[in-house]
Design a protein around this motif. Sequence first.
Motif, short mmCIF file in Angstrom:
data_model
loop_
_atom_site.label_atom_id
_atom_site.label_comp_id
_atom_site.label_asym_id
_atom_site.label_seq_id
_atom_site.Cartn_x
_atom_site.Cartn_y
_atom_site.Cartn_z
N SER A 27 5.83 3.86 -11.50
CA SER A 27 5.34 4.98 -10.72
C SER A 27 5.32 6.22 -11.59
O SER A 27 6.32 6.58 -12.21
CB SER A 27 6.24 5.20 -9.49
OG SER A 27 5.71 6.21 -8.66
N LEU A 30 4.55 12.86 -9.91
CA LEU A 30 3.67 13.43 -8.89
C LEU A 30 2.78 14.53 -9.46
O LEU A 30 1.78 14.91 -8.86
CB LEU A 30 4.50 14.00 -7.74
CG LEU A 30 5.16 12.97 -6.82
CD1 LEU A 30 6.22 13.63 -5.95
CD2 LEU A 30 4.12 12.29 -5.94
N ILE A 41 -0.60 13.89 -7.61
CA ILE A 41 -1.03 12.50 -7.61
C ILE A 41 -1.09 12.07 -6.15
O ILE A 41 -0.09 12.13 -5.44
CB ILE A 41 -0.05 11.62 -8.40
CG1 ILE A 41 -0.15 11.94 -9.89
CG2 ILE A 41 -0.31 10.15 -8.15
CD1 ILE A 41 -1.52 11.71 -10.49
N ASN A 42 -2.26 11.65 -5.69
CA ASN A 42 -2.46 11.42 -4.25
C ASN A 42 -2.82 9.98 -3.90
O ASN A 42 -3.18 9.69 -2.77
CB ASN A 42 -3.54 12.36 -3.72
CG ASN A 42 -4.87 12.16 -4.40
OD1 ASN A 42 -5.05 11.23 -5.17
ND2 ASN A 42 -5.80 13.05 -4.13
N SER A 43 -2.72 9.06 -4.89
CA SER A 43 -3.03 7.66 -4.62
C SER A 43 -2.58 6.82 -5.80
O SER A 43 -2.28 7.34 -6.89
CB SER A 43 -4.54 7.47 -4.40
OG SER A 43 -5.25 7.77 -5.58
N GLN A 67 3.10 3.44 -6.33
CA GLN A 67 2.95 4.81 -6.80
C GLN A 67 3.32 5.82 -5.70
O GLN A 67 2.74 5.82 -4.62
CB GLN A 67 1.51 5.06 -7.24
CG GLN A 67 1.23 6.49 -7.66
CD GLN A 67 2.06 6.92 -8.85
OE1 GLN A 67 2.18 6.20 -9.84
NE2 GLN A 67 2.65 8.11 -8.77
N SER A 69 3.12 9.28 -3.95
CA SER A 69 1.94 10.14 -3.81
C SER A 69 2.23 11.26 -2.82
O SER A 69 3.09 11.12 -1.94
CB SER A 69 0.73 9.33 -3.33
OG SER A 69 0.50 8.20 -4.16
N ARG A 71 0.05 14.04 -0.26
CA ARG A 71 -1.18 14.62 0.30
C ARG A 71 -0.77 15.70 1.29
O ARG A 71 0.10 15.47 2.13
CB ARG A 71 -2.03 13.55 1.00
CG ARG A 71 -2.60 12.52 0.05
CD ARG A 71 -3.46 11.49 0.76
NE ARG A 71 -3.83 10.39 -0.13
CZ ARG A 71 -4.47 9.29 0.26
NH1 ARG A 71 -4.81 9.15 1.53
NH2 ARG A 71 -4.76 8.35 -0.62
#
Length: 880
Positions: A27, A30, A41-43, A67, A69, A71
């Motif tokens: 992972s 972020l 990092i969103n996905s 990962q 993430s 949002r």
Amino acid sequence: MKELSSAEIRSMFLRFFESKGHSIEPSQSLIPKDDPTLLWINSGVATLKKYFDGSVIPENHRITNAQKSIRTNDIENVGYTARHHTLFEMLGNFSIGDYFKKEVIPWAWELLTSPEWYALDPDNLYITVYPDDQEAKECWLSVGVAPDHLYEEPDNFWDIGEGPSGPDTEIFYDRGAKFDADDSAENYPGGENERYLEIWNIVFSQFNHLPGLTNHADYPELPHKNIDTGMGLERLVSIFQHADTNFETDLFMPLIRATEQLSGQYHYGESADKDISFKVIADHARAVTFAIGDGALPSNEGRGYIIRRLLRRAVLHGRKLGIQNAFLAQLVPVVGEIMVDYYPEVKANAEYISSIVAAEEERFSKTLSDGLDLLNSVMAKQNQGQEIDGAVAFKLYDTYGFPYELTVEAAEDAGMTVDRDGFDQAMAAQKERARAARSDAASMGIQNELLTDLKVSSEYVGWSELTVEATELTALIQNNTLIDAADHGQVQALFAKTPFYAEMGGQVADHGTIQNEAGEVVAQVVDVQNAPNGQHLHTLQLLAPIQQGGIYRLDVDRAYHAAVSKNHTATHMLDQALRNILGEHTAQAGSLVNADELRYDFTYNGAVDTAKLQEIEDLVNAKIIENLPVTWVETDLESAQKLGAVAVFTEKYGEKVRVVSIGDFNAEFDGGTHVHSTAEIGMFKIISESGTGAGVRRIEAVTGEGLMKYVQNQNQLLTQVAKTVKAPELADVPNKVVALQDSLKDAQRQISGLEKKLANQAAASAFNQVQTAGNWSYIATEMAVESMDALRETADSWKQNTPSDILILAANLGEKVNLLVAMSPAANAQGLKAGDLIKAIAPAIGGGGGGRPDMAQAGGKNPAGISDAFAAAQKWLTTK
């Protein structure tokens, strides 16, 4: 159904795809690396763009990851819905030009339904496909999906702009009739309901969305098709743990139970309203902990602003649960324990993360009071039934961290409403500003088929050689086309062997020359980059003809190479010194190493004071003087870690890694060039320390010839100063400067005395010019003074005799103007306040201000408005 923990579900997913030949990618942070298009990092795929757009070819074309993430486009929904989160984990498997639909669909079905793995009941699984994607539909039917469990969905096409795109297929889990939607029309997989829960999305990246194209049917096929999947861990855990929402799982319940203990009044499940607060706190505690752990810090912009919003929203919901004291920092270790199986660094850094959260909570306690004061002040000026301006509600939200619903609740308690449209307009304007501030770079590049398919080898020998006497030019490229020969302009070239370092890790590329077999210089090497397949791709400025297949001599510019290497080694030493002196929690956030200087960005909460900077500089120079050997070794990852080498935790490393050691002072994973001993650096000098963003500091420094140029420049400046202050020697400059400062202070005292005398004379004259307005006597005069201090002294003289009820003074300072208003005790007793009057007249001078009831002041940029201000004062007083 199996009873699985979140750690077991995550591990099983990764192990399954590892068994199918996938490499497990750790992972990533972020904080996006070299990607200005993303705030977070969103996905799962966001960290793999370099593979999908073909700019880098991975060692293994099959990758899987879990990962973390973030949002934040709908923070307001968190806590109010069953599945909205700010921080979440995305499980994914990815094919970079390897397998496609006929492989990934059977694997997905195997993982979900096989007794060896998740063992979900096939009768509870439903699939949606893109109507034109009959191949995917046939694949699902072939693995045993019942036709009535397969739906065609026109929205199943993944397209985010230029770059890879394609149809997708979604997998839903039927949670049973008790979750049926109220609207029967939405009661199907993909509809707005809680019964059919989407758990997995598989994207078939098979088309290239080229510039100017808008119709899917016009997109050309990608030269290398890819698979990109995403499975939400939190959703899957809710299924295996029979939870109505994601929050009743082992990912969140320990946080909710800890919050119950902190509250001491309320328990989860007793009140829908209080449950919202429990959910918000649990979600935001996770997000804030991970974000700070990855180097982001609270601030008023960018990522820091998001952290601050989340933290403050959690604190406000804590108050709804009766928690009046700072508490969020106490939840950080709980997050660490929950996630320790896959994210041990969170637990390891819990003390540092907690300290940042605690400091921000303390800061917010004052801001919260200020916000409440503003809200109460606004409501005190309005009557019941009136509407609070939407702009005020947005200011409370944006500046003080008040959720809109909190303002509505306070307004309702006072019998008022809030202008929702005005709030939404202000919010939309802010979002537009944020979008405009982002880079407009493409979110994912377009594949370069030529470079992706170019497999000729190129061996780098620059670790030990700076000249290659004879090597073949194996590929020649101009205008993205392979050519046989060229005689002018710029070209790109691959050589069988090269001593030229390719730009990487913040270190710039080598420069140098290319000679033909006759000894003629045919090209200058102006840049070197890593091609997708790892070759060193040289950009050449041609001076003479060159041809593919020819034999050439490659020669690196040694002086330039040495200067860059000195700065690179010094960067490693600076990194170690920062961790030794400021703490191990400092982490690299970027760097630039060239021949002139080095630039090092690192995470740190606040500016580094002068004493600490000197300590850091002294430590680096001490190690330079020790003449420590700089050595490197190539070994396996486990052996490198035993050597104590520092690595970026989230970085992807191959089977072999290069470890650079500076004596026993520093050891790091590194691929750059270095000096052989620290004495070669000569000396290290920090020339600046500054902030570059939320929680990120930057140190710029010089070594070697760059330091010599810096010293020469500083000496020239000092010589110029000595000449200006008439100092015979540089050593005399400080005494000369002190003498000039003393002379300046004497002159300022004389000026102040003269100004005071002039002010007293002007005041004596002005105090005889008393006017009336309504029931009040007032003096309004413009004074020929140069400061607000002179106006205040005049007001002090006025107070001794109070020849009028009100005093209004103005000073025309050329490009700006100062106003002062003073009120007598009698005027104050009748309800008049200097602050109210100054606010009424300040707009006339294009400014604003405020102050105490007895004295207030304002500044503006329109001296021509002084007479208008006096007229406004007369009008205001007439009405009182």
